[in-house]
Structure formats: structure tokens, C-alpha cells
Design a protein around this motif. Structure first.
Motif, PDB file in Angstrom:
ATOM      1  N   ARG A   9       0.679  -1.209   0.003  1.00  0.00           N
ATOM      2  CA  ARG A   9      -0.040   0.075   0.059  1.00  0.00           C
ATOM      3  C   ARG A   9       0.798   1.427  -0.013  1.00  0.00           C
ATOM      4  O   ARG A   9       0.463   2.417  -0.291  1.00  0.00           O
ATOM      5  N   TYR A  33      -5.421  -2.830 -15.858  1.00  0.00           N
ATOM      6  CA  TYR A  33      -4.953  -1.591 -16.267  1.00  0.00           C
ATOM      7  C   TYR A  33      -3.949  -1.090 -15.140  1.00  0.00           C
ATOM      8  O   TYR A  33      -4.605  -1.285 -14.037  1.00  0.00           O
ATOM      9  N   TYR A  35      -2.765   2.946 -13.821  1.00  0.00           N
ATOM     10  CA  TYR A  35      -2.944   4.234 -13.663  1.00  0.00           C
ATOM     11  C   TYR A  35      -2.007   4.986 -12.912  1.00  0.00           C
ATOM     12  O   TYR A  35      -1.389   4.315 -11.650  1.00  0.00           O
ATOM     13  N   GLN A  37      -1.577   8.488 -10.568  1.00  0.00           N
ATOM     14  CA  GLN A  37      -2.236   9.733 -10.157  1.00  0.00           C
ATOM     15  C   GLN A  37      -1.600  10.869  -9.399  1.00  0.00           C
ATOM     16  O   GLN A  37      -1.023  10.358  -8.258  1.00  0.00           O
ATOM     17  N   LEU A  88       0.539   8.298  -6.689  1.00  0.00           N
ATOM     18  CA  LEU A  88      -0.704   6.974  -6.110  1.00  0.00           C
ATOM     19  C   LEU A  88      -0.682   6.200  -7.622  1.00  0.00           C
ATOM     20  O   LEU A  88      -0.965   6.472  -8.676  1.00  0.00           O
ATOM     21  N   LEU A  90      -2.592   3.063  -9.325  1.00  0.00           N
ATOM     22  CA  LEU A  90      -3.893   2.538  -9.305  1.00  0.00           C
ATOM     23  C   LEU A  90      -4.010   1.480 -10.382  1.00  0.00           C
ATOM     24  O   LEU A  90      -3.748   1.703 -11.425  1.00  0.00           O
ATOM     25  N   SER A  94     -11.387  -4.666 -15.634  1.00  0.00           N
ATOM     26  CA  SER A  94     -12.796  -4.804 -16.178  1.00  0.00           C
ATOM     27  C   SER A  94     -13.060  -6.122 -17.033  1.00  0.00           C
ATOM     28  O   SER A  94     -12.178  -6.701 -17.363  1.00  0.00           O
ATOM     29  N   GLU A 103     -17.620  -1.270 -16.889  1.00  0.00           N
ATOM     30  CA  GLU A 103     -16.960  -0.357 -15.759  1.00  0.00           C
ATOM     31  C   GLU A 103     -15.686  -1.125 -15.314  1.00  0.00           C
ATOM     32  O   GLU A 103     -15.696  -1.992 -15.364  1.00  0.00           O
ATOM     33  N   GLN A 104     -14.806  -0.017 -14.831  1.00  0.00           N
ATOM     34  CA  GLN A 104     -13.603  -0.506 -14.391  1.00  0.00           C
ATOM     35  C   GLN A 104     -13.693  -0.518 -12.921  1.00  0.00           C
ATOM     36  O   GLN A 104     -14.100   0.584 -12.170  1.00  0.00           O
ATOM     37  N   PHE A 105     -13.047  -1.510 -12.338  1.00  0.00           N
ATOM     38  CA  PHE A 105     -13.060  -1.736 -10.762  1.00  0.00           C
ATOM     39  C   PHE A 105     -11.632  -1.487 -10.221  1.00  0.00           C
ATOM     40  O   PHE A 105     -10.762  -1.966 -10.682  1.00  0.00           O
ATOM     41  N   PHE A 106     -11.514  -0.440  -9.188  1.00  0.00           N
ATOM     42  CA  PHE A 106     -10.117  -0.121  -8.850  1.00  0.00           C
ATOM     43  C   PHE A 106      -9.975  -0.497  -7.681  1.00  0.00           C
ATOM     44  O   PHE A 106     -10.553  -1.021  -6.735  1.00  0.00           O
ATOM     45  N   GLY A 107      -8.306  -0.921  -7.508  1.00  0.00           N
ATOM     46  CA  GLY A 107      -7.898  -1.241  -6.143  1.00  0.00           C
ATOM     47  C   GLY A 107      -7.577  -0.133  -5.572  1.00  0.00           C
ATOM     48  O   GLY A 107      -7.694   1.166  -6.073  1.00  0.00           O
ATOM     49  N   PRO A 108      -7.203  -0.266  -4.171  1.00  0.00           N
ATOM     50  CA  PRO A 108      -7.062   0.813  -3.313  1.00  0.00           C
ATOM     51  C   PRO A 108      -5.654   1.816  -3.573  1.00  0.00           C
ATOM     52  O   PRO A 108      -5.383   2.799  -3.001  1.00  0.00           O
ATOM     53  N   GLY A 109      -4.562   1.197  -4.337  1.00  0.00           N
ATOM     54  CA  GLY A 109      -3.592   2.028  -4.756  1.00  0.00           C
ATOM     55  C   GLY A 109      -2.285   1.705  -3.883  1.00  0.00           C
ATOM     56  O   GLY A 109      -2.459   1.237  -2.842  1.00  0.00           O
ATOM     57  N   ARG A 111       0.756   3.937  -2.560  1.00  0.00           N
ATOM     58  CA  ARG A 111       1.497   5.271  -2.509  1.00  0.00           C
ATOM     59  C   ARG A 111       2.971   5.173  -2.670  1.00  0.00           C
ATOM     60  O   ARG A 111       3.429   4.599  -1.750  1.00  0.00           O
TER      61      ARG A 111
ATOM     62  N   TYR B  33     -18.376   7.831 -17.022  1.00  0.00           N
ATOM     63  CA  TYR B  33     -18.429   7.106 -15.789  1.00  0.00           C
ATOM     64  C   TYR B  33     -18.163   8.315 -14.411  1.00  0.00           C
ATOM     65  O   TYR B  33     -17.183   9.182 -14.737  1.00  0.00           O
ATOM     66  N   TYR B  35     -16.986   8.508 -10.752  1.00  0.00           N
ATOM     67  CA  TYR B  35     -16.499   7.556  -9.566  1.00  0.00           C
ATOM     68  C   TYR B  35     -16.297   8.403  -8.283  1.00  0.00           C
ATOM     69  O   TYR B  35     -16.205   9.765  -8.381  1.00  0.00           O
ATOM     70  N   GLY B  42      -8.351   4.142  -3.559  1.00  0.00           N
ATOM     71  CA  GLY B  42      -9.010   3.664  -4.804  1.00  0.00           C
ATOM     72  C   GLY B  42     -10.325   4.509  -5.154  1.00  0.00           C
ATOM     73  O   GLY B  42     -10.796   5.093  -4.580  1.00  0.00           O
ATOM     74  N   LEU B  43     -10.576   4.153  -6.565  1.00  0.00           N
ATOM     75  CA  LEU B  43     -11.967   4.809  -6.959  1.00  0.00           C
ATOM     76  C   LEU B  43     -13.254   3.859  -6.529  1.00  0.00           C
ATOM     77  O   LEU B  43     -12.907   2.795  -6.787  1.00  0.00           O
TER      78      LEU B  43
END
Lengths: 115, 111
Positions: A9, A33, A35, A37, A88, A90, A94, A103-109, A111, B33, B35, B42-43
Motif C-alpha cells: 500500500r 489497467y 493508472y 495519479q 499514487l 492504481l 474490467s 465499468e472498471q473496478f479499482f484497487g486501493p492503490g 502510494r 463514468y 467515480y 482507490g476509486l
């Protein structure tokens, strides 16, 4: 575990270190994916994998190296990073790419801080 | 390059008040979308809009996509502290599900 998990994390590394970020999805999805941030910047797509094949590299520097051994796991290998790479990171998944209501579902990232 | 403009950048409201966040693109979008993100996390997927004029609601949150599929609004009715966070709009500009995002709207709800 459910959804999308990411480890570690938090990560602090020097510019000469080599480290890896791990992402795992438990949703039975086929696309994954990465990403980035950064502060005060929009979320940026880095890489896309579909059925384990890389389908998108958004002009990411070679010091970031993705790996997707199977549809459930995604790694981001890091080496000789720069302080401006601190952000961060991420991971998302999907069902696949290009289909309706995907839709895409994201993890907590993770840092990441580069010293 | 494709861009999404979100407004306002930040919003502070009293609990119980209604609010609206806007997301605008210069190009027609394949999908839009919404979020929500807690700081440094996360999102969380809220809603996806695809058809021009489409409107969706979930609990006290309603999102709309205009007929031209270039602008979306997110409306929260009777805001609560649990609504606080960063709201991000993301869009699919090519149909390949490669999303690009706005810079986000930071919402603070004062009890």
C-alpha cells in the motif's frame, strides 16, 4: 479477498532501487489497467492488458515495466525512478475491453515515494 | 488530446443541502463514468452513462448525460457527511474502454 487488491500500500524507494507493485483481481475479469495519479493532475492511463496481452502503452518511460502473467495478476516493475514518479499508482480491472457497460473496478492503490 | 473539465474544483456545503458537479468534454463520448475517491484511496464506481439524455439514480445521487453526449452532471440531494470525497468523471473517447479523467471535484460536507 474480494475485488481488486494491491500490494504494497505504501512504498518508499531510492532512485537506484528496483521494486515491483502487485495487483490481483478476484472478479474473473479479462482486462487489467495501470493508472498513475499525481497531485493536481488528472488520473493518467499507463498500460492496458486484455487477456494477458498488452494492448496499450500510453507513452510510459521504460523505467516502468508491466507484466501480466495471467488474467488475475498484474505487476509493475520499477527501476531507476525519478522523484517526479512519486504518485499514487492504481490498478483496475474490467470484464474486457470495448464492450458495453464495461465499468472498471479499482484497487486501493500504492502510494509511491521516490527519494 | 482529449480532456474533461470538471467544475467546481472544490465544494463545501452544509449537511442537508443539494449540490451539482459538472463534467464537460469538447468531443462526443462513448461512455461517461462517475467515480468517488476517498483521499489517497482507490476509486469507487458510482454510475455509467452511455446514451444521450440518459439519467441514472442511486440512493441520493443522480447523474445525467446530455443529448450530445458531451456534458454530464452529478446531483446529490440532501447531502450527508458520508458523501464527502473527491468525485471524478471519466470518459471513453474511442469505444476501446481507455478512460481519461477530469481533475476531480473535492466535496466537503459540514455537519
Amino acid at each position: 479477498e474480494t475485488g481488486v487488491t494491491q500490494t504494497p500500500r505504501h512504498l518508499v524507494m531510492g532512485m537506484t532501487n528496483k521494486k515491483s507493485l502487485k495487483c490481483e483481481q478476484h472478479l474473473g475479469h479479462n482486462a487489467m489497467y495501470w493508472y498513475k495519479q499525481s497531485a493536481k493532475k488528472p488520473l493518467e492511463l499507463m498500460f492496458v492488458y486484455n487477456f494477458k496481452e498488452q494492448t496499450e502503452n500510453n507513452s510510459v518511460p521504460s523505467r516502468f515495466s508491466p507484466e501480466c502473467p495471467n488474467s488475475s495478476h498484474l505487476f509493475l516493475h520499477l527501476h531507476t525512478l525519478q522523484p517526479e514518479d512519486s504518485a499514487l499508482y492504481l490498478c483496475a480491472s474490467s470484464q474486457d475491453r470495448g464492450s458495453v457497460y464495461n465499468e472498471q473496478f479499482f484497487g486501493p492503490g500504492t502510494r509511491l515515494t521516490v527519494l | 488530446s482529449q480532456e474533461l473539465e470538471q467544475s467546481p474544483q472544490s465544494l463545501i456545503v452544509q449537511e442537508g443541502k443539494n449540490l451539482t458537479i459538472n463534467c464537460t468534454s469538447s468531443k462526443t463520448l462513448y461512455g461517461l463514468y462517475w467515480y468517488k475517491q476517498k483521499y489517497g484511496e482507490g476509486l469507487i464506481f458510482l454510475m455509467m452513462l452511455q446514451k444521450g439524455g440518459e439519467e441514472k439514480s442511486h440512493e441520493k445521487i443522480t447523474a445525467k448525460l446530455d443529448e450530445k453526449k458531451q456534458q454530464s452532471s452529478l446531483h446529490i440531494t440532501a447531502s450527508q457527511p458520508s458523501h464527502a470525497g473527491i468525485y471524478l468523471c471519466g470518459a471513453d473517447g474511442t469505444g476501446a474502454n481507455n478512460l481519461f479523467f477530469g481533475t476531480g471535484t473535492r466535496l466537503t460536507v459540514i455537519p
